[in-house]
Scaffold this motif. Sequence first.
Motif, PDB file in Angstrom:
ATOM      1  N   ARG A 179       0.722  -1.395   0.037  1.00  0.00           N
ATOM      2  CA  ARG A 179      -0.147  -0.097  -0.008  1.00  0.00           C
ATOM      3  C   ARG A 179       0.989   1.151  -0.068  1.00  0.00           C
ATOM      4  O   ARG A 179       0.678   2.190  -0.796  1.00  0.00           O
ATOM      5  CB  ARG A 179      -0.950  -0.081   1.264  1.00  0.00           C
ATOM      6  N   TYR A 221      -7.648   3.047   8.325  1.00  0.00           N
ATOM      7  CA  TYR A 221      -9.180   3.389   8.516  1.00  0.00           C
ATOM      8  C   TYR A 221      -9.235   3.937   9.976  1.00  0.00           C
ATOM      9  O   TYR A 221      -9.800   5.278   9.894  1.00  0.00           O
ATOM     10  CB  TYR A 221     -10.123   1.902   8.443  1.00  0.00           C
ATOM     11  N   ARG A 239      -6.952   1.685   2.320  1.00  0.00           N
ATOM     12  CA  ARG A 239      -7.185   0.813   1.737  1.00  0.00           C
ATOM     13  C   ARG A 239      -7.796   1.173   0.187  1.00  0.00           C
ATOM     14  O   ARG A 239      -7.641   0.223  -0.845  1.00  0.00           O
ATOM     15  CB  ARG A 239      -8.717  -0.027   2.023  1.00  0.00           C
ATOM     16  N   ALA A 240      -8.157   2.481  -0.048  1.00  0.00           N
ATOM     17  CA  ALA A 240      -8.113   3.025  -1.338  1.00  0.00           C
ATOM     18  C   ALA A 240      -7.345   2.880  -2.596  1.00  0.00           C
ATOM     19  O   ALA A 240      -7.304   3.068  -3.546  1.00  0.00           O
ATOM     20  CB  ALA A 240      -8.692   4.424  -1.177  1.00  0.00           C
ATOM     21  N   SER A 243      -7.749  -1.030  -3.729  1.00  0.00           N
ATOM     22  CA  SER A 243      -8.864  -1.560  -3.791  1.00  0.00           C
ATOM     23  C   SER A 243      -9.295  -2.148  -5.226  1.00  0.00           C
ATOM     24  O   SER A 243      -9.651  -3.089  -5.424  1.00  0.00           O
ATOM     25  CB  SER A 243     -10.107  -0.636  -3.039  1.00  0.00           C
ATOM     26  N   SER A 244      -8.796  -1.236  -6.069  1.00  0.00           N
ATOM     27  CA  SER A 244      -8.900  -1.476  -7.435  1.00  0.00           C
ATOM     28  C   SER A 244      -8.249  -2.654  -7.968  1.00  0.00           C
ATOM     29  O   SER A 244      -8.512  -3.207  -9.176  1.00  0.00           O
ATOM     30  CB  SER A 244      -8.779  -0.276  -8.451  1.00  0.00           C
TER      31      SER A 244
END
Length: 247
Positions: A179, A221, A239-240, A243-244
């Motif tokens: 990430r 988060y 997480r964004a 996520s894709s």
Amino acid sequence: MTWTELVMAAAPMKGEQPAVSDVRTGEVLSYTAFARRVIRAAAGLRAQGLRYGDQVLVNLPLGASLPLAVHSVAWAGGVAVLSATGSARMMIAQDHYDPAAVKVDQVFAFRPTPGARSFTELLTAGAVEFGPLAGPALTLDGIRLFDNLELAADLRELATRLVIGKDDVVLSAVSEPFRGLRLIDLAMTAGAHVVVAHEPSLVGCRVLAHERRATVVVAPYDLAKKLLGNPVLRVVDERAVVSSLGL
């Protein structure tokens, strides 16, 4: 434009402006230094025997060294494996590794490490001016392979959702290396400056955001939720950024 090309694209415009700052070590990597080291380290990896599709274990903490190592491997045509264990052609580590946990031909380290050669040795073999257009470039587990084209397309899509500008200062408080890598990729694609904080507390995040004049913070988060409400700081759930990719 390929994955690593997207990340290096802002280098001619940003020059010696900071791309990644590591709060823990104090290291600051400029855009010019990043691009120059990637193409040179890629040449060094090839000179040491790396071939297209060969895997390279990359065991590094979040910071300036992680994107440098991963993109050097990808630019050389190899596959970066974000793991401290396993079998591969080579390994890139920070300052230690477990010989019993890896099966590799060579180990390169950013700091003096018994049994390893210095990463800086890779920077003396010339330059790879053009990286691969396609093919696998990254894996987290040695099973699911992320392709150069897939990573590039996802980075473009991310840029439309998580808009970051060239004048932004992005505080990275993420909790996991992949990430963190994707966040650095995204910010560098935009020409922004990423400040890597290592799992800071709520107070630590607020202090760093103030000291570094951050405009964006990306955090887990629970921490992101507590940081909401600052009118000058855009807060993003970590997480964004993956996520894709289904992660």
